[in-house]
Design an enzyme around this catalytic site. Sequence first.
Site, PDB file in Angstrom:
ATOM      1  N   HIS A  60       0.862  -1.190   0.000  1.00  0.00           N
ATOM      2  CA  HIS A  60       0.000   0.000   0.000  1.00  0.00           C
ATOM      3  C   HIS A  60       0.896   1.237   0.000  1.00  0.00           C
ATOM      4  O   HIS A  60       1.977   1.233   0.603  1.00  0.00           O
ATOM      5  CB  HIS A  60      -0.911  -0.011   1.234  1.00  0.00           C
ATOM      6  CG  HIS A  60      -1.930   1.095   1.190  1.00  0.00           C
ATOM      7  ND1 HIS A  60      -1.621   2.386   1.541  1.00  0.00           N
ATOM      8  CD2 HIS A  60      -3.233   1.108   0.801  1.00  0.00           C
ATOM      9  CE1 HIS A  60      -2.706   3.154   1.382  1.00  0.00           C
ATOM     10  NE2 HIS A  60      -3.693   2.391   0.938  1.00  0.00           N
ATOM     11  N   GLU A  82      -3.959   1.861  -7.254  1.00  0.00           N
ATOM     12  CA  GLU A  82      -4.351   2.943  -6.358  1.00  0.00           C
ATOM     13  C   GLU A  82      -3.439   4.146  -6.602  1.00  0.00           C
ATOM     14  O   GLU A  82      -2.366   4.243  -5.978  1.00  0.00           O
ATOM     15  CB  GLU A  82      -4.229   2.495  -4.902  1.00  0.00           C
ATOM     16  CG  GLU A  82      -5.085   1.308  -4.555  1.00  0.00           C
ATOM     17  CD  GLU A  82      -5.491   1.309  -3.077  1.00  0.00           C
ATOM     18  OE1 GLU A  82      -6.686   1.297  -2.815  1.00  0.00           O
ATOM     19  OE2 GLU A  82      -4.607   1.386  -2.220  1.00  0.00           O
ATOM     20  N   GLY A 116      -7.155   8.912   0.200  1.00  0.00           N
ATOM     21  CA  GLY A 116      -7.268   9.595   1.497  1.00  0.00           C
ATOM     22  C   GLY A 116      -7.970  10.943   1.457  1.00  0.00           C
ATOM     23  O   GLY A 116      -8.447  11.398   0.415  1.00  0.00           O
TER      24      GLY A 116
HETATM   25  P1  PGA Z   1      -9.694   5.922   0.507  1.00  0.00           P
HETATM   26  O1  PGA Z   1      -8.522   4.886   0.776  1.00  0.00           O
HETATM   27  O2  PGA Z   1     -10.810   5.193  -0.193  1.00  0.00           O
HETATM   28  O3  PGA Z   1     -10.096   6.418   1.845  1.00  0.00           O
HETATM   29  O4  PGA Z   1      -9.118   7.006  -0.377  1.00  0.00           O
HETATM   30  C1  PGA Z   1      -8.155   4.001  -0.228  1.00  0.00           C
HETATM   31  C2  PGA Z   1      -6.933   3.222   0.158  1.00  0.00           C
HETATM   32  O5  PGA Z   1      -6.051   3.748   0.836  1.00  0.00           O
HETATM   33  O6  PGA Z   1      -6.841   2.054  -0.220  1.00  0.00           O
END
Ligand code: PGA
Length: 257
Positions: free
Chosen positions: A96, A168, A174
């Site tokens: 991640h 991502e 975030g």
């Molecule tokens: P978010 O997080 O949907 O809150 O943007 C996604 C992630 O970090 O996988």
Amino acid sequence: MKKLWVGTNWKMTKTTEEGIQYFNELNELTKKIDDRIQLFFIPSFTSLYPIEKLTRNTRFNIGAQNMHWEERGAFTGEVSVLHLKEIQVDLVELGHSERRQYFNENDEQLNLKVKLALKHGIKPLLCIGENIIQKNNNETELVLRRQLSIALQDIPKEQLQHVLVAYEPIWAIGEEGIEAAPHYVHETHKLIKLIMQQQFGIEMPLLFGGSVNVGNFKEYLNCHAVDGLFIGRAAWDLRSFAIILNDIQEMLSNDKN
Ligand code: PGA
């Protein structure tokens, strides 16, 4: 009909007590959900054991947020694949962007972790994505090619079919994240699938994550190269997650394939 992966990483949010309550409610909410939707969630390490026991014989997969690249050793504070295997964790999230950014994880380490997870029958969920500078410099393709080629190198095809990948883009994740345009997501997913074919001769399921919410998820899913959603904030709140899951259910019911 292919599986649609829908899941969430709790990051460092829910306590075990909150997690158990969340799971019980989510389990109720999803009783009638289509089998084509593969649900999963990824609690913190301290909640894994009690929550895994609750998820047995349910339709949920449960995952860990990380693991070490060695099976055992003097690595204070780390969690081994053997610990995860012992409590029957289904998958492990690897790479991640927060782990890459704050804990200096790199693709070489991720390659070792992916191999080790596969060796022990735990499904790796490998996260990839470019940052905003790389995007603005038109380096997205380069970055994704590099991340995939290193993190998945020297893994036989039969093993690769057990890997999940989540795209991502870091700039979309975030509170501060910018929602990605659906067109961008579709084009990048098609590109990643092409890279998978070129580099490995196989396409792995590819989930999208980064500020997925009730307002945008349908458009993201509206592309054959998007095999699922990896949701943060919008899934931590069961009110919004329920809307997303119900709507996906409806989309699948209208899709006769
Ligand atoms: P978010 O997080 O949907 O809150 O943007 C996604 C992630 O970090 O996988």
